[in-house]
Design a protein around this motif. Structure first.
Motif, PDB file in Angstrom:
ATOM      1  N   SER A 154       0.832  -1.212   0.000  1.00 12.82           N
ATOM      2  CA  SER A 154       0.000   0.000   0.000  1.00 12.82           C
ATOM      3  C   SER A 154       0.862   1.255   0.000  1.00 12.82           C
ATOM      4  CB  SER A 154      -0.948  -0.001   1.204  1.00 12.82           C
ATOM      5  OG  SER A 154      -0.249   0.184   2.430  1.00 12.82           O
ATOM      6  N   LYS A 155       1.967   1.220   0.727  1.00  8.34           N
ATOM      7  CA  LYS A 155       2.850   2.382   0.776  1.00  8.34           C
ATOM      8  C   LYS A 155       3.697   2.515  -0.492  1.00  8.34           C
ATOM      9  CE  LYS A 155       1.894   4.367   4.725  1.00  8.34           C
ATOM     10  NZ  LYS A 155       1.410   5.760   4.765  1.00  8.34           N
ATOM     11  N   ALA A 156       3.978   1.392  -1.164  1.00  8.01           N
ATOM     12  CA  ALA A 156       4.642   1.470  -2.466  1.00  8.01           C
ATOM     13  C   ALA A 156       3.721   2.139  -3.483  1.00  8.01           C
ATOM     14  CB  ALA A 156       5.035   0.078  -2.939  1.00  8.01           C
ATOM     15  N   ALA A 157       2.418   1.870  -3.367  1.00  3.87           N
ATOM     16  CA  ALA A 157       1.450   2.535  -4.232  1.00  3.87           C
ATOM     17  C   ALA A 157       1.438   4.041  -3.974  1.00  3.87           C
ATOM     18  CB  ALA A 157       0.055   1.945  -4.014  1.00  3.87           C
ATOM     19  N   VAL A 158       1.537   4.429  -2.699  1.00  4.70           N
ATOM     20  CA  VAL A 158       1.612   5.852  -2.360  1.00  4.70           C
ATOM     21  C   VAL A 158       2.874   6.474  -2.964  1.00  4.70           C
ATOM     22  CG1 VAL A 158       1.899   7.487  -0.455  1.00  4.70           C
ATOM     23  CG2 VAL A 158       0.251   5.617  -0.255  1.00  4.70           C
ATOM     24  N   LYS A 159       3.975   5.756  -2.880  1.00  6.67           N
ATOM     25  CA  LYS A 159       5.244   6.237  -3.445  1.00  6.67           C
ATOM     26  C   LYS A 159       5.101   6.552  -4.930  1.00  6.67           C
ATOM     27  CE  LYS A 159       9.923   4.496  -4.535  1.00  6.67           C
ATOM     28  NZ  LYS A 159       9.806   4.562  -6.010  1.00  6.67           N
ATOM     29  N   LEU A 160       4.596   5.589  -5.695  1.00  3.90           N
ATOM     30  CA  LEU A 160       4.529   5.772  -7.141  1.00  3.90           C
ATOM     31  C   LEU A 160       3.441   6.761  -7.546  1.00  3.90           C
ATOM     32  CD1 LEU A 160       5.289   2.208  -8.502  1.00  3.90           C
ATOM     33  CD2 LEU A 160       6.714   4.247  -8.602  1.00  3.90           C
ATOM     34  N   LEU A 161       2.341   6.796  -6.808  1.00  2.31           N
ATOM     35  CA  LEU A 161       1.325   7.823  -7.062  1.00  2.31           C
ATOM     36  C   LEU A 161       1.941   9.213  -6.915  1.00  2.31           C
ATOM     37  CD1 LEU A 161      -1.696   8.809  -7.336  1.00  2.31           C
ATOM     38  CD2 LEU A 161      -1.728   8.790  -4.843  1.00  2.31           C
ATOM     39  N   THR A 162       2.684   9.419  -5.839  1.00  2.00           N
ATOM     40  CA  THR A 162       3.238  10.736  -5.545  1.00  2.00           C
ATOM     41  C   THR A 162       4.342  11.102  -6.527  1.00  2.00           C
ATOM     42  OG1 THR A 162       2.739  10.283  -3.220  1.00  2.00           O
ATOM     43  CG2 THR A 162       4.131  12.183  -3.690  1.00  2.00           C
ATOM     44  N   GLU A 163       5.195  10.141  -6.860  1.00  2.00           N
ATOM     45  CA  GLU A 163       6.249  10.417  -7.831  1.00  2.00           C
ATOM     46  C   GLU A 163       5.666  10.681  -9.226  1.00  2.00           C
ATOM     47  OE1 GLU A 163       9.842   7.915  -5.632  1.00  2.00           O
ATOM     48  OE2 GLU A 163       8.725   6.986  -7.281  1.00  2.00           O
ATOM     49  N   GLY A 164       4.619   9.941  -9.583  1.00  2.00           N
ATOM     50  CA  GLY A 164       3.958  10.202 -10.861  1.00  2.00           C
ATOM     51  C   GLY A 164       3.311  11.570 -10.886  1.00  2.00           C
ATOM     52  N   LEU A 165       2.705  11.948  -9.762  1.00  2.00           N
ATOM     53  CA  LEU A 165       2.082  13.264  -9.663  1.00  2.00           C
ATOM     54  C   LEU A 165       3.121  14.369  -9.764  1.00  2.00           C
ATOM     55  CD1 LEU A 165      -0.586  14.778  -9.186  1.00  2.00           C
ATOM     56  CD2 LEU A 165      -0.090  14.683  -6.731  1.00  2.00           C
ATOM     57  N   HIS A 166       4.289  14.131  -9.180  1.00  2.00           N
ATOM     58  CA  HIS A 166       5.377  15.112  -9.297  1.00  2.00           C
ATOM     59  C   HIS A 166       5.698  15.384 -10.757  1.00  2.00           C
ATOM     60  CE1 HIS A 166       9.564  16.533  -9.430  1.00  2.00           C
ATOM     61  NE2 HIS A 166       9.348  17.043  -8.240  1.00  2.00           N
ATOM     62  N   ALA A 167       5.775  14.315 -11.555  1.00  2.89           N
ATOM     63  CA  ALA A 167       6.071  14.471 -12.978  1.00  2.89           C
ATOM     64  C   ALA A 167       4.936  15.203 -13.689  1.00  2.89           C
ATOM     65  CB  ALA A 167       6.309  13.104 -13.616  1.00  2.89           C
ATOM     66  N   VAL A 174       2.439  23.767  -8.471  1.00  2.00           N
ATOM     67  CA  VAL A 174       2.270  22.799  -7.386  1.00  2.00           C
ATOM     68  C   VAL A 174       3.521  21.938  -7.245  1.00  2.00           C
ATOM     69  CG1 VAL A 174       0.952  20.807  -6.549  1.00  2.00           C
ATOM     70  CG2 VAL A 174      -0.242  22.725  -7.622  1.00  2.00           C
ATOM     71  N   HIS A 175       4.095  21.952  -6.052  1.00  2.00           N
ATOM     72  CA  HIS A 175       5.233  21.103  -5.725  1.00  2.00           C
ATOM     73  C   HIS A 175       4.719  19.809  -5.094  1.00  2.00           C
ATOM     74  CE1 HIS A 175       7.476  24.839  -6.233  1.00  2.00           C
ATOM     75  NE2 HIS A 175       6.691  25.391  -5.317  1.00  2.00           N
ATOM     76  N   VAL A 176       5.445  18.726  -5.297  1.00  2.00           N
ATOM     77  CA  VAL A 176       5.014  17.418  -4.782  1.00  2.00           C
ATOM     78  C   VAL A 176       6.208  16.716  -4.136  1.00  2.00           C
ATOM     79  CG1 VAL A 176       3.941  15.210  -5.332  1.00  2.00           C
ATOM     80  CG2 VAL A 176       3.299  17.246  -6.627  1.00  2.00           C
ATOM     81  N   THR A 177       6.003  16.230  -2.918  1.00  5.33           N
ATOM     82  CA  THR A 177       7.069  15.581  -2.150  1.00  5.33           C
ATOM     83  C   THR A 177       6.557  14.270  -1.571  1.00  5.33           C
ATOM     84  OG1 THR A 177       8.006  17.729  -1.518  1.00  5.33           O
ATOM     85  CG2 THR A 177       8.617  15.825  -0.162  1.00  5.33           C
ATOM     86  N   VAL A 178       7.383  13.233  -1.636  1.00  2.00           N
ATOM     87  CA  VAL A 178       7.059  11.963  -0.988  1.00  2.00           C
ATOM     88  C   VAL A 178       8.029  11.745   0.165  1.00  2.00           C
ATOM     89  CG1 VAL A 178       8.492  10.602  -2.597  1.00  2.00           C
ATOM     90  CG2 VAL A 178       6.638   9.489  -1.325  1.00  2.00           C
ATOM     91  N   VAL A 179       7.510  11.230   1.286  1.00  2.00           N
ATOM     92  CA  VAL A 179       8.283  11.075   2.515  1.00  2.00           C
ATOM     93  C   VAL A 179       8.397   9.602   2.861  1.00  2.00           C
ATOM     94  CG1 VAL A 179       8.402  11.626   4.975  1.00  2.00           C
ATOM     95  CG2 VAL A 179       7.521  13.317   3.351  1.00  2.00           C
ATOM     96  N   TYR A 226      12.100  16.584  -3.638  1.00  2.00           N
ATOM     97  CA  TYR A 226      11.446  15.492  -4.373  1.00  2.00           C
ATOM     98  C   TYR A 226      11.077  14.369  -3.422  1.00  2.00           C
ATOM     99  CZ  TYR A 226      10.865  11.744  -7.852  1.00  2.00           C
ATOM    100  OH  TYR A 226      10.372  10.706  -8.626  1.00  2.00           O
ATOM    101  N   ARG A 227      12.002  14.030  -2.528  1.00  2.13           N
ATOM    102  CA  ARG A 227      11.777  12.974  -1.543  1.00  2.13           C
ATOM    103  C   ARG A 227      12.477  13.330  -0.243  1.00  2.13           C
ATOM    104  NH1 ARG A 227      15.764   8.486  -2.236  1.00  2.13           N
ATOM    105  NH2 ARG A 227      14.047   6.987  -2.234  1.00  2.13           N
ATOM    106  N   VAL A 228      11.930  12.844   0.860  1.00  2.00           N
ATOM    107  CA  VAL A 228      12.500  13.085   2.181  1.00  2.00           C
ATOM    108  C   VAL A 228      12.603  11.748   2.901  1.00  2.00           C
ATOM    109  CG1 VAL A 228      12.187  14.202   4.425  1.00  2.00           C
ATOM    110  CG2 VAL A 228      11.517  15.412   2.330  1.00  2.00           C
TER     111      VAL A 228
END
Length: 262
Positions: A154-167, A174-179, A226-228
Motif C-alpha cells: 500500500s505504501k509502495a502505491a503511495v510512493k509511485l502515485l506521488t512520484e507520478g504526480l510530481h512528474a 504545485v510542488h510534490v514531495t514523498v516522505v 522530491y523525496r525526504v
C-alpha cells in the motif's frame, strides 16, 4: 513552498507524526486544518491553538474528503497545501495468514485515503499562486518487510502515485514531495489495532522522534524536495537497497524472523 503565512491541511493530526507536523507548522507561522479519525486526540492537538482548526474525518470516506477543501477554505479563506500522514499498519503476520478484511482495511486507509485526498485538493492547489502536496509513504514502501507485506504494498502505491504526480505537475505552481519514514516513535500500532512485542531500550533509543520527523518533513516542503528520508535507518536502507536490493531484503527478513515466530 515556505510554510509561514500558508494554510496547510495535516491528516493523522491526532497523534504521532501528524500531530507533530501540525504543531510545528503552526509554530512556523502557518494556519493548520488538523484532520484525524479520532476527535478526542484531535482535540488534544488543537487545544488552545488559535491557528489550528479541528476537522474529524475518516480518510476512507470519499464524500467527506471531497467536502474538506471547501470546509478548510471556509475556515481559513484558502488552502495552500497538505501533509498526508494518516496511515495504519497490518498485524505482524505472513500474507498466508492475513484475512481479506484486514487487507482491504489497510489499502482503504493507506491507498484510497491518499488517492481521495490528492484528487480532492489538486484542482484547488493548481488555482493557488503556489501549492504543495506531501504524501507520507514508508521505508517499507521501497524495501520489502516480511510480516508487513500488504502494508508495504500500500505504501509502495503511495510512493509511485506521488512520484507520478510530481512528474505531472512539473511546470505548474504545485510542488510534490514523498516522505519515507523509518522507525518513528509513534502509537501507530495502537491506532492500527495491532499488537507488537516490546522493543528493547537500546533499539528504542535509536528511533526517530515525531518532532524530528516533523522538522524534516517541513524542511523538505520548504526546500521543495522530491523525496525526504526520515531517520538514519531509512537513509541507510535506501542506499543499501539501491546498491544490493537482494542483500538489503535478506537483512530485513533476518531481523523480522524472531518477530514473526513469536
Amino acid at each position: 513552498m515556505q510554510v509561514a503565512g500558508k494554510v496547510l491541511v495535516v491528516t493523522g493530526a491526532g497523534s504521532g507524526i501528524g500531530r507533530a507536523v501540525a504543531l510545528e507548522a503552526a509554530r512556523r507561522g502557518a494556519k493548520v486544518a488538523a484532520v484525524d479519525l479520532n476527535p478526542d486526540t484531535l482535540a488534544e492537538t488543537t487545544a488552545g491553538k488559535a491557528t489550528i482548526s479541528t476537522h474529524p474525518l475518516n480518510v476512507t470516506d470519499r464524500d467527506a474528503v471531497e467536502a474538506l477543501p471547501g470546509q478548510v477554505a471556509e475556515r481559513w479563506g484558502a488552502v495552500d497545501g497538505f501533509v498526508h500522514c494518516a496511515g495504519i499498519i497490518q498485524p505482524f503476520i505472513r500474507l498466508k495468514d492475513l484475512d481479506y478484511a484486514t487487507i482491504d482495511r489497510v489499502f482503504a486507509v493507506n491507498w484510497s485515503g491518499t488517492l481521495y485526498l490528492t484528487k480532492a485538493f489538486l484542482p484547488v492547489l493548481l488555482d493557488r499562486p503556489e501549492g504543495h502536496i506531501v504524501n507520507v509513504s514508508s521505508m517499507g514502501g521501497f524495501l520489502p518487510v516480511p510480516g508487513q507485506t500488504i502494508y508495504g504494498a500500500s505504501k509502495a502505491a503511495v510512493k509511485l502515485l506521488t512520484e507520478g504526480l510530481h512528474a505531472e505537475c512539473a511546470g505548474t505552481n504545485v510542488h510534490v514531495t514523498v516522505v519515507f519514514p523509518g522507525g518513528v516513535a509513534t502509537n501507530i500500532t495502537t491506532n492500527s489495532g495491532v499488537h507488537m512485542p516490546a522493543v528493547d531500550g537500546a533499539k528504542a533509543s535509536k528511533i526517530t522522534t515525531p518532532e524530528r520527523a516533523a522538522q524534516d518533513i517541513l524542511n523538505g516542503m520548504e526546500a521543495n524536495a522530491y523525496r525526504v528520508l526520515i531517520g538514519n535507518d531509512a537513509k541507510l536502507m535506501d542506499r543499501m537497497y539501491r546498491l544490493h536490493p537482494r542483500r538489503a531484503a535478506a537483512l530485513i527478513a533476518g531481523k523480522m524472523q524472531d518477530l514473526l515466530n513469536r
